[in-house]
Design a protein around this motif. Structure first.
Motif, PDB file in Angstrom:
ATOM      1  N   LYS A  83     -41.705  -7.677  65.520  1.00  0.00           N
ATOM      2  CA  LYS A  83     -40.846  -6.975  66.468  1.00  0.00           C
ATOM      3  C   LYS A  83     -40.516  -5.593  65.931  1.00  0.00           C
ATOM      4  CE  LYS A  83     -38.807 -11.081  68.408  1.00  0.00           C
ATOM      5  NZ  LYS A  83     -37.587 -11.793  68.753  1.00  0.00           N
ATOM      6  N   TYR A 142     -37.967  -2.651  65.387  1.00  0.00           N
ATOM      7  CA  TYR A 142     -36.543  -2.373  65.233  1.00  0.00           C
ATOM      8  C   TYR A 142     -36.358  -0.990  64.642  1.00  0.00           C
ATOM      9  CZ  TYR A 142     -35.706  -7.383  65.725  1.00  0.00           C
ATOM     10  OH  TYR A 142     -35.642  -8.663  66.199  1.00  0.00           O
ATOM     11  N   SER A 168     -34.868   1.166  61.796  1.00  0.00           N
ATOM     12  CA  SER A 168     -34.640   0.805  60.406  1.00  0.00           C
ATOM     13  C   SER A 168     -33.246   1.218  59.943  1.00  0.00           C
ATOM     14  CB  SER A 168     -35.696   1.493  59.528  1.00  0.00           C
ATOM     15  OG  SER A 168     -35.463   1.226  58.175  1.00  0.00           O
ATOM     16  N   ARG A 169     -32.626   0.356  59.155  1.00  0.00           N
ATOM     17  CA  ARG A 169     -31.336   0.698  58.539  1.00  0.00           C
ATOM     18  C   ARG A 169     -31.524   1.415  57.203  1.00  0.00           C
ATOM     19  NH1 ARG A 169     -26.594  -1.599  60.553  1.00  0.00           N
ATOM     20  NH2 ARG A 169     -26.934  -3.270  62.042  1.00  0.00           N
ATOM     21  N   PRO A 199     -33.748  -1.814  69.432  1.00  0.00           N
ATOM     22  CA  PRO A 199     -32.545  -2.343  68.767  1.00  0.00           C
ATOM     23  C   PRO A 199     -32.537  -2.049  67.262  1.00  0.00           C
ATOM     24  CG  PRO A 199     -34.071  -4.125  69.220  1.00  0.00           C
ATOM     25  CD  PRO A 199     -34.652  -2.885  69.842  1.00  0.00           C
ATOM     26  N   GLU A 214     -32.124  -3.022  63.424  1.00  0.00           N
ATOM     27  CA  GLU A 214     -32.458  -4.269  62.710  1.00  0.00           C
ATOM     28  C   GLU A 214     -31.195  -4.925  62.174  1.00  0.00           C
ATOM     29  OE1 GLU A 214     -35.078  -3.827  59.346  1.00  0.00           O
ATOM     30  OE2 GLU A 214     -33.784  -2.338  58.436  1.00  0.00           O
ATOM     31  N   ASP A 215     -31.252  -6.239  62.042  1.00  0.00           N
ATOM     32  CA  ASP A 215     -30.100  -7.015  61.572  1.00  0.00           C
ATOM     33  C   ASP A 215     -29.838  -6.793  60.106  1.00  0.00           C
ATOM     34  OD1 ASP A 215     -29.851  -8.036  64.093  1.00  0.00           O
ATOM     35  OD2 ASP A 215     -31.143  -9.730  63.675  1.00  0.00           O
TER      36      ASP A 215
END
Length: 64
Positions: A5, A7, A9-10, A61, A63-64
């Protein structure tokens, strides 16, 4: 097997993590993705880079 998926990036984030997330998704160096993005945005009239970046920032979105 879990599907890959996209996402934002943090940890590879300069502005909002869009280029870092693309680099992680495709297995590339984030710096190369950023340079390619800047090159395409500045030197091609058919590539509305800022608009696409803002759309990606809103749709992809974090990322977690």
């Amino acid at each position: 097997m879990e599907a890959k998926k996209l996402y934002r990036s943090r940890h590879n984030s300069m502005i909002s993590g869009v280029c870092g997330g693309l680099a992680e998704y495709f297995g590339l160096d984030p710096t190369l993705v950023r340079l390619a993005y800047v090159f395409l945005s500045l030197f091609t009239a058919a590539f509305p880079g800022i608009i696409l970046y803002i759309i990606a920032m809103l749709i992809v979105p974090l990322e977690d």
